[in-house]
Motif scaffolding. Structure first.
Motif, PDB file in Angstrom:
ATOM      1  N   MET A   1       1.154  -0.773   0.123  1.00 32.40           N
ATOM      2  CA  MET A   1      -0.570  -0.181  -0.438  1.00 32.40           C
ATOM      3  C   MET A   1       0.831   1.357  -0.168  1.00 32.40           C
ATOM      4  N   ARG A   2       0.727   2.310  -1.199  1.00 32.69           N
ATOM      5  CA  ARG A   2       1.411   3.727  -0.790  1.00 32.69           C
ATOM      6  C   ARG A   2       0.419   4.630  -0.134  1.00 32.69           C
ATOM      7  N   VAL A   3       0.338   5.440   0.524  1.00 33.97           N
ATOM      8  CA  VAL A   3       0.393   6.585   1.033  1.00 33.97           C
ATOM      9  C   VAL A   3       1.282   8.137   0.708  1.00 33.97           C
ATOM     10  N   LEU A   4       0.684   9.061   0.073  1.00 35.34           N
ATOM     11  CA  LEU A   4       0.955  10.168  -0.153  1.00 35.34           C
ATOM     12  C   LEU A   4       0.088  11.432   0.824  1.00 35.34           C
ATOM     13  N   LEU A   5       1.134  12.138   0.941  1.00 36.31           N
ATOM     14  CA  LEU A   5       1.077  13.081   2.218  1.00 36.31           C
ATOM     15  C   LEU A   5       1.147  14.662   1.592  1.00 36.31           C
ATOM     16  N   LEU A   6       0.123  15.478   1.302  1.00 34.97           N
ATOM     17  CA  LEU A   6       0.191  16.431  -0.530  1.00 34.97           C
ATOM     18  C   LEU A   6       0.325  17.660   0.610  1.00 34.97           C
ATOM     19  N   LEU A  31       2.207  12.637  10.990  1.00 38.77           N
ATOM     20  CA  LEU A  31       1.313  11.608  10.265  1.00 38.77           C
ATOM     21  C   LEU A  31       3.049  10.335   9.585  1.00 38.77           C
ATOM     22  N   ALA A  32       3.203  10.869   8.638  1.00 38.90           N
ATOM     23  CA  ALA A  32       4.101  10.265   8.190  1.00 38.90           C
ATOM     24  C   ALA A  32       4.832   9.362   9.182  1.00 38.90           C
ATOM     25  N   ALA A  33       5.731   9.646  10.132  1.00 36.27           N
ATOM     26  CA  ALA A  33       6.796   9.169  11.123  1.00 36.27           C
ATOM     27  C   ALA A  33       5.689   8.224  11.893  1.00 36.27           C
ATOM     28  N   TYR A  34       3.645   8.473  11.760  1.00 36.70           N
ATOM     29  CA  TYR A  34       3.300   7.065  12.819  1.00 36.70           C
ATOM     30  C   TYR A  34       3.077   6.005  12.105  1.00 36.70           C
ATOM     31  N   VAL A  35       1.820   6.220  11.460  1.00 37.98           N
ATOM     32  CA  VAL A  35       1.622   5.339   9.634  1.00 37.98           C
ATOM     33  C   VAL A  35       2.558   4.339   9.174  1.00 37.98           C
ATOM     34  N   PRO A  40       4.669  -0.952   8.568  1.00 38.49           N
ATOM     35  CA  PRO A  40       6.527  -1.720   7.685  1.00 38.49           C
ATOM     36  C   PRO A  40       6.137  -1.141   6.896  1.00 38.49           C
ATOM     37  N   GLY A  41       4.534  -1.674   6.406  1.00 37.68           N
ATOM     38  CA  GLY A  41       4.869  -2.311   4.924  1.00 37.68           C
ATOM     39  C   GLY A  41       4.211  -1.088   4.475  1.00 37.68           C
ATOM     40  N   VAL A  42       3.701  -0.134   5.431  1.00 41.12           N
ATOM     41  CA  VAL A  42       2.641   0.525   4.131  1.00 41.12           C
ATOM     42  C   VAL A  42       4.351   1.815   3.831  1.00 41.12           C
ATOM     43  N   GLU A  43       3.997   2.417   2.037  1.00 43.64           N
ATOM     44  CA  GLU A  43       4.580   3.336   2.175  1.00 43.64           C
ATOM     45  C   GLU A  43       4.205   4.630   1.769  1.00 43.64           C
ATOM     46  N   VAL A  44       5.391   5.753   2.488  1.00 39.24           N
ATOM     47  CA  VAL A  44       4.484   6.635   2.639  1.00 39.24           C
ATOM     48  C   VAL A  44       5.812   7.742   2.389  1.00 39.24           C
ATOM     49  N   LEU A 134      -7.329   4.341   9.449  1.00 41.09           N
ATOM     50  CA  LEU A 134      -8.034   4.392   7.487  1.00 41.09           C
ATOM     51  C   LEU A 134      -7.353   3.582   6.905  1.00 41.09           C
ATOM     52  N   ALA A 135      -5.494   4.271   6.734  1.00 40.04           N
ATOM     53  CA  ALA A 135      -4.791   3.221   6.054  1.00 40.04           C
ATOM     54  C   ALA A 135      -4.679   1.445   5.995  1.00 40.04           C
ATOM     55  N   GLY A 136      -4.792   1.375   7.277  1.00 37.79           N
ATOM     56  CA  GLY A 136      -5.373  -0.258   7.728  1.00 37.79           C
ATOM     57  C   GLY A 136      -6.543  -0.915   7.149  1.00 37.79           C
TER      58      GLY A 136
END
Ligand code: SF4
Length: 474
Positions: A1-6, A31-35, A40-44, A134-136
């Protein structure tokens, strides 16, 4: 999973360029650091379109190159028009990606935000745990959202659903250090009014929340509480040391609402900075109350180079209407003590609050000069959603018809939003510009500024400040 914070571009779409500097999107770094830590499997990744000066089309192309499953965008009120447009473009280019908004604007107005913007979700209030949940949930496959505290969304019929609030994080030390490794730290610089060094600078947060309840401020809504939660001195100074050692950043702008709330904690932070031998400089906000000489001396010795006070008005009646609870004589004595120690002083004032007249503005300018602060920031009153002023303005029909969200900026060349019975918008603008000229274009003030120059960055501050004054149109 990939999360982009903008961080959406704002200056390109409104606002006076440079007046706020280019600030690291610290909330996104948290937010990025926490997720990242929890999953660990999520790329932020973080994309700071504002700092990179990207047009929305360029932002969308960069985002599409990462192919995120979830895009999180931070939105305060002034940037919200820009966020609406950017979200529409993102949804068109990446229809399968979910978009979630967070920040002060959606938190204050969740239903209206969902009605005005194509975002799928809103994270309300403190975002770390809610975004992570939410990401989970998205990673596990489509499920219901109704049990994620702090989330808002549209149901199958398109109706806005606002979940129960997210409980606050009690132990801020439990959060990971913000992910500064995900941004280009060389892009960031403070506004000239908050710049106290020639090196790199960053925002840092030592506490969250404020016990006061000033009428124009939305802090209590944003944090959903009037309680201050603080990091320990050890945890904070560890982050400062990381900034120095890993990123070469030795200048800090404390982003807290009320850094000096707890004298013992302030003294502990100062002592630890000294014990660790950190050669840092910093700027913080303070209430001009109960700040004694001992504390100011300790702060100076630990690198404090500027104190920023919210004075807001020179009129006791306006201060009362704001519920500002400030004693101007006490403020004068704290500012004099700071000046005597060589700590630069900065005061913020609001022009055009309900009840304002030309005479109360004159009182404010007189008080700004009498306080003898180095920098006076004059803002035009803006009824920010989440504040009592927003409620009052709506109840009285004081919001200018046709106002856009970007017009809510308290320093902009756009037409302002608040229409009060005692002064027209045009007259407020005129008085605001006059206040700036009256404070800054005093021969004695200019001479003192020139004679106080000791470092190169002070010359840069003067030129940048002048440039901003010139960008503010009559
Ligand atoms: S203006 Fe400052 S003191 Fe007043 S409520 Fe907001 S953060 Fe607190």
């Amino acid at each position: 999973m990939r999360v982009l914070l903008l961080n959406a571009a704002f200056n390109r779409y409104g606002g006076v360029q440079g007046h706020g500097g280019a600030q690291i999107p610290l909330n996104l770094c948290y937010l990025a650091a926490y997720v990242r830590r929890q999953r660990p499997g999520v790329e932020v990744r973080i994309l700071d379109a504002e700092a990179e000066g990207l047009r929305h089309e360029q932002t969308v192309e960069r985002a599409a190159g990462f192919a995120p499953d979830l895009v999180g965008i931070t939105a305060n009120t002034c940037v919200f028009d820009s966020v609406i447009d950017l979200t529409a473009l993102l949804k068109r280019r990446m229809p399968s990606a979910k978009v979630v908004l967070g920040g002060s604007h959606p938190t204050a107005l969740p239903e209206r935000t969902l009605a005005e913007c194509q975002a799928d979700f809103l994270v309300l209030g403190e975002g770390e745990i809610t975004l992570n949940e939410l990401a989970g949930r998205l990673a596990e496959g489509p499920n219901g959202w109704g049990d994620i505290a702090g989330l808002a969304f549209r149901d199958a019929e398109g109706k806005a659903v606002v979940n129960a609030p997210r409980p606050l994080i009690e132990d801020l030390d439990s959060l990971p250090m913000p992910a500064r490794d995900l941004v280009d730290n060389s892009l960031y610089y403070p506004p000239p009014t908050k710049n106290v060094s020639s090196g790199r600078s960053t925002l840092i947060s030592t506490s969250r929340g404020c016990p006061f309840h000033c009428g124009f401020c939305s802090a209590n809504t944003v944090w959903m509480s009037r309680r201050i939660r603080s990091r320990s001195a050890g945890n904070l100074v560890e982050e400062m040391a990381e900034c120095v050692g890993r990123y070469g950043i030795a200048s800090f702008n404390f982003a807290d609402e009320f850094f000096t709330a707890d004298k013992a904690r302030v003294l502990a932070i100062c002592e630890l900075i000294r014990q660790r031998g950190l050669e840092v400089t910093w700027v913080c906000s303070a209430r001009a109350q109960k700040l004694d000489r001992q504390t100011l001396q300790a702060m100076k010795a630990a690198g404090c180079r500027e104190l920023s006070f919210g004075i807001e008005s020179g009129s006791p009646e306006i201060l009362q209407r704001m519920d500002k609870r400030i004693d101007l004589e006490e403020a004068k004595s704290v500012i004099s003590a700071a000046n005597a120690l060589g700590i630069r002083t900065h005061a913020g004032f609001i022009i055009g609050y309900p009840g304002e007249t030309a005479e109360t503005v004159r009182q404010t300018v007189r008080v700004a000069k009498w306080l003898d602060v180095d920098i006076a920031a004059f803002w035009i009153a803006s009824p920010l959603p989440g504040s009592r002023l927003w409620e009052e303005a709506n109840a009285n029909g004081w919001i200018r018809p046709g106002a856009r969200w970007s017009d809510f900026s308290p320093l902009s060349n756009n037409r302002s939003v608040l229409t009060i019975p005692t002064l027209s918008i045009d007259r407020i603008r005129q008085l605001h510009r006059r206040a700036l000229r009256s404070f800054y274009f005093r021969p004695r003030y200019i001479l003192r500024k020139l004679l106080s120059i000791r470092h190169g960055y002070q010359i840069a501050n003067l030129f940048k400040g002048l440039l901003i004054l010139m960008r503010i149109r009559k």
